[in-house]
Design a protein around this motif. Structure first.
Motif, mmCIF file in Angstrom:
data_model
loop_
_atom_site.group_PDB
_atom_site.id
_atom_site.type_symbol
_atom_site.label_atom_id
_atom_site.label_comp_id
_atom_site.label_asym_id
_atom_site.label_seq_id
_atom_site.Cartn_x
_atom_site.Cartn_y
_atom_site.Cartn_z
ATOM 1 N N GLU A 1 32.345 31.295 37.687
ATOM 2 C CA GLU A 1 32.629 32.647 38.173
ATOM 3 C C GLU A 1 31.334 33.391 38.508
ATOM 4 O OE1 GLU A 1 35.148 36.623 36.761
ATOM 5 O OE2 GLU A 1 34.814 34.941 35.379
ATOM 6 N N GLU A 2 30.264 33.096 37.767
ATOM 7 C CA GLU A 2 28.996 33.781 37.997
ATOM 8 C C GLU A 2 28.293 33.290 39.264
ATOM 9 O OE1 GLU A 2 24.684 34.367 35.704
ATOM 10 O OE2 GLU A 2 26.371 33.347 34.723
ATOM 11 N N TRP A 3 28.405 32.002 39.568
ATOM 12 C CA TRP A 3 27.640 31.410 40.674
ATOM 13 C C TRP A 3 28.437 31.233 41.961
ATOM 14 C CZ3 TRP A 3 22.491 30.679 40.648
ATOM 15 C CH2 TRP A 3 21.841 30.693 39.418
ATOM 16 N N ILE A 4 29.759 31.391 41.939
ATOM 17 C CA ILE A 4 30.556 31.050 43.114
ATOM 18 C C ILE A 4 30.271 31.989 44.291
ATOM 19 C CG2 ILE A 4 32.525 32.435 42.328
ATOM 20 C CD1 ILE A 4 32.691 29.143 44.310
ATOM 21 N N GLU A 5 30.060 33.267 44.021
ATOM 22 C CA GLU A 5 29.810 34.209 45.105
ATOM 23 C C GLU A 5 28.437 33.986 45.727
ATOM 24 O OE1 GLU A 5 31.980 36.134 46.326
ATOM 25 O OE2 GLU A 5 33.557 35.952 44.806
ATOM 26 N N ALA A 6 27.443 33.692 44.892
ATOM 27 C CA ALA A 6 26.086 33.514 45.416
ATOM 28 C C ALA A 6 25.929 32.215 46.182
ATOM 29 C CB ALA A 6 25.070 33.560 44.272
ATOM 30 N N ALA A 7 26.754 31.223 45.898
ATOM 31 C CA ALA A 7 26.600 29.914 46.549
ATOM 32 C C ALA A 7 27.107 29.914 47.977
ATOM 33 C CB ALA A 7 27.314 28.842 45.735
ATOM 34 N N GLU A 8 28.124 30.760 48.289
ATOM 35 C CA GLU A 8 28.746 30.769 49.617
ATOM 36 C C GLU A 8 29.148 29.351 50.034
ATOM 37 O OE1 GLU A 8 26.703 32.756 52.707
ATOM 38 O OE2 GLU A 8 27.010 34.755 51.850
ATOM 39 N N LEU B 1 29.426 23.028 38.934
ATOM 40 C CA LEU B 1 28.514 24.117 38.596
ATOM 41 C C LEU B 1 27.097 23.807 39.057
ATOM 42 C CD1 LEU B 1 28.046 26.813 37.191
ATOM 43 C CD2 LEU B 1 27.788 25.571 35.025
ATOM 44 N N GLU B 2 26.662 22.545 38.914
ATOM 45 C CA GLU B 2 25.337 22.165 39.391
ATOM 46 C C GLU B 2 25.233 22.321 40.907
ATOM 47 O OE1 GLU B 2 22.659 21.434 37.706
ATOM 48 O OE2 GLU B 2 23.714 21.769 35.797
ATOM 49 N N VAL B 3 26.288 21.953 41.611
ATOM 50 C CA VAL B 3 26.280 22.097 43.069
ATOM 51 C C VAL B 3 26.190 23.571 43.456
ATOM 52 C CG1 VAL B 3 27.649 21.742 45.163
ATOM 53 C CG2 VAL B 3 27.494 19.932 43.452
ATOM 54 N N ARG C 1 23.080 25.246 45.603
ATOM 55 C CA ARG C 1 23.301 25.944 46.879
ATOM 56 C C ARG C 1 22.840 27.393 46.791
ATOM 57 N NH1 ARG C 1 27.106 23.477 50.542
ATOM 58 N NH2 ARG C 1 27.425 25.572 51.402
ATOM 59 N N ALA C 2 23.079 28.038 45.659
ATOM 60 C CA ALA C 2 22.648 29.434 45.518
ATOM 61 C C ALA C 2 21.129 29.539 45.552
ATOM 62 C CB ALA C 2 23.209 30.013 44.225
ATOM 63 N N GLU C 3 20.433 28.639 44.858
ATOM 64 C CA GLU C 3 18.977 28.670 44.878
ATOM 65 C C GLU C 3 18.431 28.353 46.270
ATOM 66 O OE1 GLU C 3 17.867 25.918 41.897
ATOM 67 O OE2 GLU C 3 18.475 27.199 40.202
ATOM 68 N N LYS C 4 19.055 27.434 46.949
ATOM 69 C CA LYS C 4 18.619 27.108 48.309
ATOM 70 C C LYS C 4 18.810 28.293 49.240
ATOM 71 C CE LYS C 4 19.290 23.743 51.999
ATOM 72 N NZ LYS C 4 20.065 22.551 52.461
ATOM 73 N N ARG C 5 19.936 28.982 49.105
ATOM 74 C CA ARG C 5 20.150 30.176 49.921
ATOM 75 C C ARG C 5 19.116 31.236 49.612
ATOM 76 N NH1 ARG C 5 23.825 33.369 49.166
ATOM 77 N NH2 ARG C 5 23.731 34.296 51.238
ATOM 78 N N LEU D 1 16.010 30.746 48.513
ATOM 79 C CA LEU D 1 14.732 30.340 49.093
ATOM 80 C C LEU D 1 14.735 30.484 50.602
ATOM 81 C CD1 LEU D 1 13.934 27.181 46.918
ATOM 82 C CD2 LEU D 1 12.948 29.484 46.705
ATOM 83 N N ASP D 2 15.806 30.068 51.233
ATOM 84 C CA ASP D 2 15.895 30.214 52.694
ATOM 85 C C ASP D 2 15.863 31.674 53.099
ATOM 86 O OD1 ASP D 2 16.039 27.516 52.826
ATOM 87 O OD2 ASP D 2 18.221 27.415 53.115
ATOM 88 N N GLY D 3 16.503 32.510 52.296
ATOM 89 C CA GLY D 3 16.479 33.932 52.610
ATOM 90 C C GLY D 3 15.088 34.520 52.471
ATOM 91 N N GLY D 4 14.326 34.048 51.477
ATOM 92 C CA GLY D 4 12.959 34.538 51.310
ATOM 93 C C GLY D 4 12.059 34.115 52.449
ATOM 94 N N LYS D 5 12.218 32.864 52.907
ATOM 95 C CA LYS D 5 11.418 32.396 54.032
ATOM 96 C C LYS D 5 11.798 33.089 55.322
ATOM 97 C CE LYS D 5 10.599 27.791 52.107
ATOM 98 N NZ LYS D 5 10.817 26.340 52.287
ATOM 99 N N ALA D 6 13.070 33.418 55.415
ATOM 100 C CA ALA D 6 13.520 34.040 56.657
ATOM 101 C C ALA D 6 13.216 35.525 56.696
ATOM 102 C CB ALA D 6 15.020 33.815 56.821
ATOM 103 N N ALA D 7 12.705 36.089 55.547
ATOM 104 C CA ALA D 7 12.444 37.520 55.543
ATOM 105 C C ALA D 7 11.179 37.861 56.312
ATOM 106 C CB ALA D 7 12.322 38.028 54.108
ATOM 107 N N ALA D 8 10.197 36.913 56.417
ATOM 108 C CA ALA D 8 8.942 37.194 57.097
ATOM 109 C C ALA D 8 9.032 37.158 58.611
ATOM 110 C CB ALA D 8 7.862 36.233 56.599
ATOM 111 N N PRO D 9 9.700 36.192 59.240
ATOM 112 C CA PRO D 9 9.667 36.079 60.690
ATOM 113 C C PRO D 9 10.107 37.293 61.459
ATOM 114 C CG PRO D 9 10.547 34.092 59.728
ATOM 115 C CD PRO D 9 10.392 35.068 58.632
ATOM 116 N N PRO D 10 10.938 38.207 60.988
ATOM 117 C CA PRO D 10 11.327 39.318 61.838
ATOM 118 C C PRO D 10 10.163 40.115 62.378
ATOM 119 C CG PRO D 10 12.806 39.208 59.975
ATOM 120 C CD PRO D 10 11.771 38.167 59.767
#
Length: 516
Positions: free
Chosen positions: A414-421, A447-449, A453-457, A459-468
């Motif tokens: 329940e804690e990780w399902i929303e963040a994983a998308e 739960l591991e999956v 996925r949440a951690e990957k999202r 990290l991807d969000g952090g990397k994508a924050a600079a290019p704008p």
């Protein structure tokens, strides 16, 4: 005791002698006439009316007899406790109950009681006949009160016919149709190719928020029962659903659940195989009532996603050598336009039939033209989102038969399902792979999956924050290149000739970029 038997034998002999005297004095014709007269007198003073529904009408079968048999088998007969006969017709998915010979059943309609009796009598040896006749004559006899005749007839018979048709449709296998390639016709002259539809998806197994499912089911139920409403309001008996969301969120499963819930056939329309608007109308005319017409991935089927599709094709124009180019005009007549699709869903041709549902699916609703999305065409927009915790509990119940949600792993899910998308399709794949490892192991793997996925999202969000910032700088440079003269207008001095030619070159370069 001996005297009793002697008296009974004497009485029987007297009755036999009296019967012989009556047959000798009164001929058969006179006795038949007296019987008819007695029957008329009885019916004249009887408070009931009788109607016979025979099995055959001349050389053809009686449609009302079959309808009454189906109606009594599903409504009145099982609740009456009468003796029933059990059958299963060919190509049917359910059993049929029927009244046994000379048995009665009581039904009610609009507060009036009616009685049905199934009469079976042996058929006399027939003469010559072109078709074999059954050995027995069967009929249903309907008995109603004289005062209820105006109230029951013909409304009661119409009710029986409609109910029998619904039972017949639900008991038979549903079909999935697809349009033939290039508009070709089958052996029956129909442009649709059918196959049995046996998709097992239902609203009970659909991974979706329970409140959303309840609202959709209520809307479908109101639509199926809204014959009088649509007739009273003057609207065509149809409804449109738009299912949109990321891939793997259950749009196709939703369509199958709708078909199984309503008992409708499904027409899967492949727009790439339709060559013109006229062919699209013909396909619509060949669909049946009580059906769902589906166009999946409408944003990817043909170029109907914006108003540009409505622009007329260029007229035939002369080429450089003086010949007339006819390809542009011919191509326009062999393609579907947005106007043709709108008329297909909401025009005059859309009312050629009743009780039909149009379902469009797309992964990118923002690419669709607003004309396709308005009410009257797509009445209900259903967003198929990523997997939520209520939907996850349904999947765990389906795949792992899990009923208890108080475990520690459930709180982690329940804690990780929303963040994983994560989509329901991905969750289902994880549960399928681990269904043999036990419930706890499967939930831990899921739960591991979700954490990965949440951690990957993140990290991807952090990397994508600079290019704008870089993108904004590039946009500013493009604006500067596209409008070089804006900065030069305030200067009163005339520009050098070389600089003007450079500005013209930059304008040409900007126009080329715009075209690209």
């Amino acid at each position: 005791m001996k005297e009793y038997w002697t008296m009974l034998a004497s009485l029987m002999g007297a009755l036999a002698f009296l019967q012989g005297m009556l047959h000798a004095v009164f001929p058969a014709e006179l006795r038949a006439a007296l019987a008819r007269l007695l029957g008329r007198l009885t019916r004249a003073f009887s408070p009931y009316c009788y109607f016979d529904v025979t099995e055959t009408d001349g050389m053809s079968n009686n449609e009302i007899y079959d309808a009454v048999q189906l109606y009594l088998s599903s409504t009145a007969a099982p609740a009456s406790g009468a003796r029933l006969s059990l059958t299963r017709p060919h190509n049917a998915t359910s059993f049929t109950f029927g009244l046994a010979a000379s048995d009665r059943v009581v039904d009610a309609f609009r507060g009036a009681a009616v009685t049905w009796e199934h009469v079976v009598a042996p058929r006399q040896s027939p003469g010559f006949s072109w078709r074999p006749l059954p050995e027995e004559k069967r009929r249903f006899t309907l008995r109603i009160r004289r005062g209820d005749r105006e109230k029951l007839l013909p409304a009661y018979l119409d009710h029986i016919l409609a109910t029998a048709q619904e039972i017949r449709r639900r008991s038979q296998d549903r079909l999935l149709y697809t349009n033939a390639r290039g508009g070709a016709m089958d052996s029956r002259g129909l442009p649709w190719d059918p196959v049995p539809f046996k998709h097992p998806s239902t609203f009970d197994t659909l991974a979706m928020d329970p409140d959303r499912k309840a609202s959709i089911m209520a809307d479908l139920r109101d639509f199926a029962d809204g014959s009088s409403f649509y007739e009273r309001t003057g609207r065509a008996w149809k409804r449109g659903y738009l299912l949109y969301g990321p891939p793997g969120t259950g749009k196709s499963s939703m369509i199958a659940a709708m078909a199984n819930f309503l008992g409708y056939d499904v027409y899967d329309l492949e727009l790439t195989e339709v060559s013109s608007n006229a062919e699209l109308r013909k396909l619509l005319m060949k669909t049946t009532s009580k059906s769902i017409i589906v166009i999946e991935d409408i944003d990817c089927s043909v170029d109907l996603t914006n108003r540009a599709a409505l622009a007329p094709a260029p007229r035939p124009r002369p080429t450089l050598d003086g010949a007339v180019d006819q390809d542009a005009g011919a191509a326009s007549g062999r393609s579907i336009t947005l106007s043709g699709l709108l008329n297909f869903t909401d025009g005059l041709w859309s009312c050629c039939g009743s009780e039909r549902i149009f379902v469009f699916t797309t992964n990118h609703i923002e690419k669709l033209d607003p004309a396709l999305l308005r009410s009257g065409r797509m009445d209900m927009h259903v967003f198929m989102s990523y997997c939520t915790f209520p939907a996850l509990k349904i999947l765990l119940k389906n795949y792992l038969c899990l009923q208890d949600d108080s475990a520690e792993v459930m709180r982690g899910l329940e804690e990780w399902i929303e963040a994983a998308e994560i989509t329901p399709a991905d969750v289902s794949e994880v549960l399928i792979k681990n269904r043999r490892n036990g419930k706890e192991r499967a939930m831990e793997e899921l739960l591991e999956v979700l954490k990965t996925r949440a951690e990957k999202r993140h990290l991807d969000g952090g990397k994508a924050a600079a290019p704008p910032k870089d993108n904004d700088e590039e946009e500013e440079e493009k604006r500067a290149l596209e409008s070089p003269k804006e900065g030069k207008e305030p200067e009163p001095e005339p520009e050098p000739a070389g600089k003007d030619s450079c500005g013209d070159g930059q304008d040409e370069e900007a126009d080329a970029k715009k075209q690209l």
